[in-house]
Structures are given as C-alpha cells and as structure tokens.
Design a protein around this motif. Structure first.
Motif, mmCIF file in Angstrom:
data_model
loop_
_atom_site.group_PDB
_atom_site.id
_atom_site.type_symbol
_atom_site.label_atom_id
_atom_site.label_comp_id
_atom_site.label_asym_id
_atom_site.label_seq_id
_atom_site.Cartn_x
_atom_site.Cartn_y
_atom_site.Cartn_z
ATOM 1 N N VAL A 215 16.626 28.400 44.135
ATOM 2 C CA VAL A 215 16.098 29.112 43.153
ATOM 3 C C VAL A 215 14.488 29.626 43.865
ATOM 4 O O VAL A 215 14.461 30.992 44.473
ATOM 5 C CB VAL A 215 16.616 28.982 41.870
ATOM 6 C CG1 VAL A 215 15.193 29.936 41.082
ATOM 7 C CG2 VAL A 215 17.484 29.416 41.399
ATOM 8 N N LEU A 216 13.671 28.621 43.954
ATOM 9 C CA LEU A 216 12.465 28.468 43.409
ATOM 10 C C LEU A 216 11.746 28.850 45.381
ATOM 11 O O LEU A 216 11.292 29.540 45.527
ATOM 12 C CB LEU A 216 12.100 27.797 43.891
ATOM 13 C CG LEU A 216 11.977 27.586 42.372
ATOM 14 C CD1 LEU A 216 10.969 26.006 41.360
ATOM 15 C CD2 LEU A 216 10.860 28.610 41.373
ATOM 16 N N SER A 217 12.795 28.093 46.639
ATOM 17 C CA SER A 217 12.624 28.180 47.921
ATOM 18 C C SER A 217 13.020 29.276 49.183
ATOM 19 O O SER A 217 12.505 29.875 49.315
ATOM 20 C CB SER A 217 12.966 26.992 48.512
ATOM 21 O OG SER A 217 14.178 26.296 48.317
ATOM 22 N N LEU A 218 14.577 29.553 48.310
ATOM 23 C CA LEU A 218 14.576 30.716 49.748
ATOM 24 C C LEU A 218 15.657 31.443 48.407
ATOM 25 O O LEU A 218 15.655 33.049 48.845
ATOM 26 C CB LEU A 218 16.607 29.918 49.730
ATOM 27 C CG LEU A 218 16.271 28.735 50.670
ATOM 28 C CD1 LEU A 218 17.624 28.077 51.093
ATOM 29 C CD2 LEU A 218 15.662 29.364 51.492
ATOM 30 N N GLY A 219 15.744 31.632 47.065
ATOM 31 C CA GLY A 219 15.653 32.690 46.434
ATOM 32 C C GLY A 219 17.271 33.070 46.460
ATOM 33 O O GLY A 219 17.513 34.019 46.260
ATOM 34 N N ILE A 220 18.024 32.190 46.061
ATOM 35 C CA ILE A 220 18.940 31.308 46.059
ATOM 36 C C ILE A 220 19.731 30.760 45.401
ATOM 37 O O ILE A 220 19.142 29.785 45.021
ATOM 38 C CB ILE A 220 19.625 30.815 47.459
ATOM 39 C CG1 ILE A 220 20.162 32.400 48.906
ATOM 40 C CG2 ILE A 220 21.386 30.855 47.095
ATOM 41 C CD1 ILE A 220 19.916 31.835 49.710
ATOM 42 N N PRO A 221 20.567 31.527 44.256
ATOM 43 C CA PRO A 221 20.743 29.787 42.764
ATOM 44 C C PRO A 221 22.097 28.494 43.700
ATOM 45 O O PRO A 221 22.656 28.945 44.575
ATOM 46 C CB PRO A 221 21.698 30.973 41.975
ATOM 47 C CG PRO A 221 21.744 31.854 43.054
ATOM 48 C CD PRO A 221 21.165 32.534 43.522
ATOM 49 N N GLY A 222 21.532 27.714 43.038
ATOM 50 C CA GLY A 222 22.352 26.947 43.348
ATOM 51 C C GLY A 222 22.779 26.841 42.416
ATOM 52 O O GLY A 222 24.851 26.072 42.594
ATOM 53 N N SER A 223 23.446 27.373 41.565
ATOM 54 C CA SER A 223 24.427 27.303 40.605
ATOM 55 C C SER A 223 24.811 28.292 39.305
ATOM 56 O O SER A 223 23.483 29.431 39.794
ATOM 57 C CB SER A 223 24.091 25.746 39.205
ATOM 58 O OG SER A 223 22.979 26.295 38.548
ATOM 59 N N ALA A 224 25.767 28.723 38.463
ATOM 60 C CA ALA A 224 25.852 30.146 37.620
ATOM 61 C C ALA A 224 24.749 30.273 37.447
ATOM 62 O O ALA A 224 23.719 31.238 36.596
ATOM 63 C CB ALA A 224 27.329 29.841 36.846
ATOM 64 N N ARG B 57 8.900 36.671 42.055
ATOM 65 C CA ARG B 57 9.744 36.551 42.959
ATOM 66 C C ARG B 57 10.261 35.250 43.824
ATOM 67 O O ARG B 57 8.876 35.322 44.654
ATOM 68 C CB ARG B 57 8.809 38.253 43.962
ATOM 69 C CG ARG B 57 8.745 38.959 43.407
ATOM 70 C CD ARG B 57 9.163 40.073 43.893
ATOM 71 N NE ARG B 57 9.455 41.552 42.955
ATOM 72 C CZ ARG B 57 10.336 41.634 42.633
ATOM 73 N NH1 ARG B 57 11.589 41.301 42.893
ATOM 74 N NH2 ARG B 57 10.164 42.542 41.932
ATOM 75 N N PRO B 58 10.320 34.337 43.133
ATOM 76 C CA PRO B 58 10.978 33.267 44.138
ATOM 77 C C PRO B 58 11.881 33.099 45.573
ATOM 78 O O PRO B 58 11.702 34.620 45.946
ATOM 79 C CB PRO B 58 11.882 32.943 43.352
ATOM 80 C CG PRO B 58 11.992 33.391 41.711
ATOM 81 C CD PRO B 58 11.967 34.785 42.216
ATOM 82 N N GLY B 59 11.172 32.671 46.488
ATOM 83 C CA GLY B 59 11.736 33.021 48.265
ATOM 84 C C GLY B 59 10.827 31.935 48.888
ATOM 85 O O GLY B 59 10.041 31.618 48.687
ATOM 86 N N PRO B 60 10.920 32.493 50.297
ATOM 87 C CA PRO B 60 10.145 31.917 51.348
ATOM 88 C C PRO B 60 8.606 31.740 50.957
ATOM 89 O O PRO B 60 7.713 30.632 51.005
ATOM 90 C CB PRO B 60 10.238 32.029 52.330
ATOM 91 C CG PRO B 60 11.776 32.637 52.323
ATOM 92 C CD PRO B 60 11.808 33.421 50.790
ATOM 93 N N MET B 61 8.093 32.793 50.532
ATOM 94 C CA MET B 61 6.826 33.263 49.878
ATOM 95 C C MET B 61 6.119 32.473 48.736
ATOM 96 O O MET B 61 4.930 32.881 48.744
ATOM 97 C CB MET B 61 6.720 34.343 50.007
ATOM 98 C CG MET B 61 7.038 36.039 51.392
ATOM 99 S SD MET B 61 5.719 35.017 52.751
ATOM 100 C CE MET B 61 4.396 35.833 52.540
ATOM 101 N N ILE B 62 6.949 32.046 47.621
ATOM 102 C CA ILE B 62 6.608 31.364 46.818
ATOM 103 C C ILE B 62 5.220 30.486 46.683
ATOM 104 O O ILE B 62 4.368 30.317 46.127
ATOM 105 C CB ILE B 62 7.323 30.906 46.100
ATOM 106 C CG1 ILE B 62 6.521 30.658 44.334
ATOM 107 C CG2 ILE B 62 8.134 29.580 46.551
ATOM 108 C CD1 ILE B 62 7.685 31.029 43.578
ATOM 109 N N MET B 63 5.133 29.457 48.307
ATOM 110 C CA MET B 63 4.565 28.311 48.159
ATOM 111 C C MET B 63 2.963 29.300 48.941
ATOM 112 O O MET B 63 2.751 28.195 48.468
ATOM 113 C CB MET B 63 4.844 27.782 49.403
ATOM 114 C CG MET B 63 6.327 26.804 48.792
ATOM 115 S SD MET B 63 5.366 25.425 47.039
ATOM 116 C CE MET B 63 4.170 24.460 47.414
ATOM 117 N N ILE B 64 3.184 30.238 49.419
ATOM 118 C CA ILE B 64 1.819 30.886 49.876
ATOM 119 C C ILE B 64 1.456 31.929 48.314
ATOM 120 O O ILE B 64 -0.027 31.524 48.811
ATOM 121 C CB ILE B 64 2.482 31.765 50.867
ATOM 122 C CG1 ILE B 64 2.823 30.602 52.353
ATOM 123 C CG2 ILE B 64 1.205 32.385 51.483
ATOM 124 C CD1 ILE B 64 3.111 31.131 53.498
#
Lengths: 511, 165
Positions: free
Chosen positions: A319-328, A343-350
């Motif tokens: 969820v945090l790193s790719l913006g894709i959920p691991g579960s429902a 806005r979670p996703g790859p840019m979150i660490m930046i």
C-alpha cells in the motif's frame, strides 16, 4: 535506518495524547467487536469507519482505521473459537483448532493463546513493514509504464492463483472482471466516457468503497442468512492470560508464521485468510505432533493467529510503497488515504518518509491496544455473540447503506453496493473468489493508463515490454504462476527435484 | 459444479464478446488526432480477449467433464436447500425494498425503523408459536426498530456529521 527510528519515535510520541489514546482504545475495541460478529468483516468495518472519520484530520483518521483493521482481524478469532464460525475469513484456520479447544472446556486458554499469537505476529509484521517499505519503495522508483503494466497483471494472476487454489481460472476471471469494471466511466488519458450507456452516474465510474461494502458486507449478510441459528459454546472462560510456558515452546512456529504471514500479506490482493492457511499448513508439516492439528492443537491455533495478524502489517507494505493493496481491508485503507489527501506509492519515501514510520507507529499502538483489550473484558464482550442473527443483520445492512452513501451522498452508490453484494454472493456460491475482483477494480486504472502510455512511448513496438530487466522478471513470475497448477509443471518440478537430489547425494531415487 | 461452470462459461463468453465488439466500435478520437495506440478502446478490447480465452477454457473443460448434460440426474450437484433459498430471497427482497424503494422517498429514520421491524418479525414470527411468544416477537422487534433508527440517525447525523439518505 536511524532516521527511520527517529521518525518512528517522533510518530509514537506525537500519538501519545489523551485524545489519541482514547481514539486508539475505542477503535480497537470496536474493531474486535466487528471482527467477532459473523457478518461484519474487517473490510466492512474499515469501510464504515472511513465514512465516520471523514471529517477528522488525516493522521487521526488513518490511525483509527489501522486500529479497526488490526482489532477486527484479531477479533474474528473469538467467534472462530466459540462458534466455529470465523468472524472474518481470516480466522477460518483458527476455528480448526480453536473450536475443539473450546469444546474441551479450554475456551479461555484458546483466547489467551490466540491473543498472544496475534500480538507477536503483528509485531513481526510491523518490524518487516518498517524495513521493507523503504526498500521496496526505492526499488519501485525504477518502474516505468512498462513495469507498472506487468505489475498489475502479476497482481491479478497471483491473487487469482492464491485465492482460488483449487481452480485458479476462476480467480483470474474474477480479477480481469474487476479490471473491466474499473474501466467503466471517464478514462483519465483523453477524458472519454466508456461503457456508461448514457447514464450520468456510471460515467463517473464505480467507486471502490460502495463496491467493497457490497462485496464484503451485503454478500456476507446474504451468506449468513443462509444458515439456521448457531449456538455459542457453553465453555466457562476462566484463565485467559497465558503462561509463558504455553508460548515459549512454540517460538519457532511463531517466528515462521510471522514471516510467512507478512510475506503472503504483502502479495497484492491475497490477504489474511490465505496467510493464516499457509502458516497453518507449514506449522502442520513442521510439527512433531501433526495428528493433533484439527483436534485442538495449540500449535495450529498459534500458527493461524500469528499468520493472519502478521499479514495485516504485510498488506500495508505494498500500500505504502507501490500504491497497491495487499488485502481487501488494506484496499479500503488505501482508498481512505487517497480521500485524506495522502498519496502512497513509490514517491512516498521522497515526498513524505515520515508518514511511512507514522504508519509503523500506528500499527505498534494498535497492536498494543489489541493485546491489552484482548486479554481483558473477554467475558463481557463475548456476550455480544449471543445476539441472534435475525436481530443483528438488519442493523448491519443499515450500516452498509450508510457506509456506501455517506462519502458522495448518492443513492446510486447504495445501488452499486447492492449490485456488488448480490454479485459477491453469487460468486461465492459458484466458488469464484471476490478478492481478485476488488484488486482488479483498484489496478484497472493503473493498468489502463500505463499500458496505453507505454504503447505510445514504444510507438506500438512490443519489444520494450519484454526486454526491460524488471519486465523480464515479472513476465517469468507471471508465467510460473500461470503454469504452477498444471500437471506437467508438477511433474517437471518433481523430476528436477529428483535430479538435484541425485547430483548432490550421488544416490538414485527409485520412488 | 461442472453444470454451473458450463452455464457461467456461456454467460462469460457472451459478456466478453460484447466487450470486444463495444471496444472495437468505440470512438477512436481520430478527429482529435490522438495517437491510435492511446485510443480508449485498446485496454477494454484486450481485457475482453483475455476474459474470452479464460471463459473458453472453462467452457471446454466443463464440456469434457459432462457439464453440458444439464438435465441428467447423474452427479447431482449440491445446491442450496429450499429453506436457505427462502431465507436468502427474503433478505434480498426486504433489503431491496428498503434501499431502492424507501430510501430517498420517505424519511430516513422511518424507513430504517420499518426495515428493521419487518426484518425481525418476518424471520422470527412463526404461526405455531404461543400467543405470548408472538407478542414478544412484535414487542422486541418494535423496540429494536425504534432504538436502531433513532440511534443511527442521531449518531451519524449529529455526532459524526455524516450525510444520510
């Protein structure tokens, strides 16, 4: 790494106010109750809570949702132990040994052990969440449209495979159906409205929360009403706090289940139920007393409860790193983050690395609250299980209506909820898993936009799709997943294993 | 399950074919001179093709297992018993009347109260029950309907400031 620790401690200290602690306690307790009640799943609880926390500041809202999520996955174990009906699908494996223990008059012990297992699983998941999210996020910075396209396909294929292990085709159909549903409405590249048939509401697309409330809330109500009334085990709940000697012998099982649970949780769209079953299966294979599994094995109970709660933190990693959920439920959490402007996703660490560690702190606080609440007030809280379904289900349905209506104030969303409820119920009856469809609903826009963008960049060439290193890895993973259940692949693996054995031991396998 | 798979696969084949046709005939926005690879119908067409392939696999697999023998009594498939169908249908009808028929047309609190009351009464009332029990079913249904409707309205509207239908 030390910066991460600093962010975590800052986050933790920031949450230690009277108001926040009160929020943590009530939302975790409510989560436990929601999880306990068959018919109310973690997904439904988090979705409903999203509407209730709409007006709160983002951090408080996400904290409450995290507490609800962790509490509900844990709470489902109570009804699995006392009713033999898992409160959430994640606790199905718990019922295998929890219920026999309750029948033997050890319900209190089973609840204590499941609480400790859930606590330790959640802590293992939390540690991995803190370490893996930055790594995965930084790695995902290399992703372009080509990689995101394959990642979406991989998500659907693996989710379909793992949620429908007997018949993966049904899982894949469910996933691609979800992608199609996500394509309804105005697309984001040219603003063209697809498959709306002139309906203004449909042209806005299908919202995730009403669809999920339907698929996991209303569908569950219909499924529950299928059965006649069930009775709570009349087991006296005496000692709940487990002795250390009951837990220490199972340290290996706990660590193994925690790692497996987190890993399975991190796989897109797979979820806590599969994590619990896989942990249970591995524990059975490694156990010195496998024959006790299903008959009231403490080891089996610990494995499933550690696995499902570890999967909660695991599901938050993508969820945090790719913006894709691991579960429902993590999908609803993701939707809630978007609603609150995160806005979670790859840019979150930046963009906001502190947020990642704040989520870790939220998981930690929710886990501690779950442990304390899980071991206290048990006798009173389990009384809720005695409420008959005929009195409970109409209330749950009115909550489904409020949950789907409240975000956009449209009756259309209530109709969407009912449609998905019916669809989810029929899919369950036909043995099609619902989770891949919901994952497809989330990944649809990502797949659509990235595939067309990649085609434009590559000027229609197919080569860049299959020649980039990460794409090659993803394609190999997709192919392995697709063929992994075929007979010839199993024969190939068995043959390869025998061949390797011969090479390394010098002995021929005659069997 | 093979008979159910056979029927589902036919439904899915028809469904995926219609997606393919609709995607193919979808506006390609040539008048806006967009790149043809970014046309809106590209991805739906691809998804339609994937769904068609999967549905065809399901179709041929169910045929090879005898799923087309819909009226054969051999290998009778497990279906919901009559009682279960009745309970599910009653739940569905009541919920539809409430969510589609009543909400937005009459006051939310009244609609919710009516729904909860009728749900409990229709599921708990039995003609063979003694008069005292029948009265109890009605009384508790009314009480719960009142409490639920008023409490949900107050909590959501006043405490959480949530919009209700």
């Amino acid at each position: 790494m030390f910066e991460g620790l600093k962010f975590f401690i800052d986050g933790l200290l920031g949450f230690l106010t009277v108001r926040t602690i009160f929020d943590i306690l009530w939302s975790t307790q409510l989560g436990i109750i929601v999880g306990m009640l068959p018919g109310l799943t973690a997904t439904m609880g988090v979705a409903l809570m999203t509407t209730l926390t709409f007006s709160l500041p983002p951090q408080n809202a996400i904290l409450i949702l995290t507490c609800m999520y962790i509490g509900a996955i844990y709470g489902g174990g109570r009804s699995a132990i006392l009713l033999n009906i898992p409160g959430t699908p994640a606790n199905a494996a718990t019922a295998m040994d929890g219920y026999p223990l309750a029948l033997k008059g050890e319900a209190g012990r089973a609840i204590g052990i499941s609480t400790t297992g859930s606590f330790l699983g959640s802590i293992i998941g939390m540690v991995l969440l803190a370490f893996c999210t930055p790594l995965l996020g930084n790695f995902a910075l290399n992703f372009q449209s080509f990689e995101f396209f394959w990642l979406a396909i991989f998500g659907i294929v693996i989710s379909g495979n793992l949620t429908a292990p007997k018949d993966p085709i049904k899982g894949w159909i469910s996933g691609f159906l979800g992608i199609f549903i996500a394509l309804i409405g105005m697309e984001s590249v040219h603003g063209y409205v697809r498959f709306s048939f002139g309906n203004t509401n449909l042209s806005g697309g299908i919202n995730l929360i009403p669809a999920m409330v339907g698929a996991f809330g209303f569908a569950e109500i219909l499924s529950m009403m299928k059965y006649r009334q069930v009775n709570v085990v009349k087991s006296s709940i005496t000692r709940i706090i487990p002795k250390l000697t009951h837990i220490v012998p199972f340290r290996k099982t706990i660590i193994r289940s925690g790692l497996i649970g987190t890993l399975i949780g991190a796989i897109p769209g797979v979820g806590e139920d599969i994590a619990a079953w896989v942990s249970y299966d591995f524990a059975k294979r490694a156990s010195k007393e496998p024959e006790k599994f299903g008959e009231g094995s403490v080891e089996g109970l610990i494995a499933s409860e550690t696995g499902n709660n570890a999967a909660v933190a695991g599901a938050v990693i993508p969820v945090l790193s790719l913006g894709i959920p691991g579960s429902a439920p993590a999908a609803v959490l993701l939707a809630a983050m978007f609603i609150h402007g995160v806005r979670p996703g790859p840019m979150i660490m930046i963009e906001s690395p502190d947020f990642v560690y704040k989520v870790v702190a939220m998981v930690f606080l929710a886990t501690c609250a779950m442990f304390v609440l899980g071991l206290s007030m048990v006798k009173y809280v389990v009384k809720i299980l005695q409420v008959p379904r005929t009195k409970l289900m109409p209330i749950i349905f009115t909550l489904c209506v409020v949950g789907s209506f409240a975000i956009q104030s449209r009756i259309f969303d209530v109709q969407v909820m009912i449609f998905f409820g019916l669809l989810g119920f029929l899919m369950n009856e036909m043995e099609y898993p619902v989770a891949p469809m919901i994952l497809g609903l989330i990944l649809g826009t990502m797949l659509d936009t990235n595939f067309r963008r990649a085609l434009v960049i590559a000027e229609g060439e197919i080569l860049p799709f299959i020649s980039r290193p990460i794409c090659i890895v993803l394609i190999i993973l997709i192919v392995i997943t697709l063929v992994s259940k075929t007979k010839w692949f199993s024969r190939l693996v068995t043959g390869a294993r025998a061949g390797l054995k011969t090479i390394f031991t010098g002995r021929r396998n005659n069997g | 399950m093979v008979k159910k798979d056979f029927i589902t696969s036919i439904v899915l084949i028809v469904f995926s074919l219609s997606i393919i046709v609709m995607s193919y005939t979808m506006d390609r926005l040539e008048h806006r001179s967009i790149d043809p690879f970014s046309a809106p119908g590209v991805v739906p067409g691809m998804i339609g093709c994937i769904l068609l392939c999967l549905a065809l696999i399901l179709f041929f697999r169910s045929i090879s297992r005898g799923g087309y023998l819909l009226f054969s009594t051999a290998g009778k498939e497990q279906t919901l018993d009559r009682g279960a169908v009745k309970r599910v249908m009653l739940t569905l009808v009541l919920s539809l009347i409430y969510a589609v028929g009543l909400l937005g047309r009459i006051d939310y609190t009244l609609a919710t109260g009516l729904y909860v009351f009728f749900f409990i009464v229709l599921f708990e009332y039995r003609s063979e029950l003694p008069l005292r029990s029948k009265q109890r079913v009605f009384f508790y249904a009314l009480l719960q309907a009142l409490i639920t409707a008023v409490l949900i309205t107050l909590v959501f509207r006043k405490l959480f400031l949530v919009d209700l239908p």
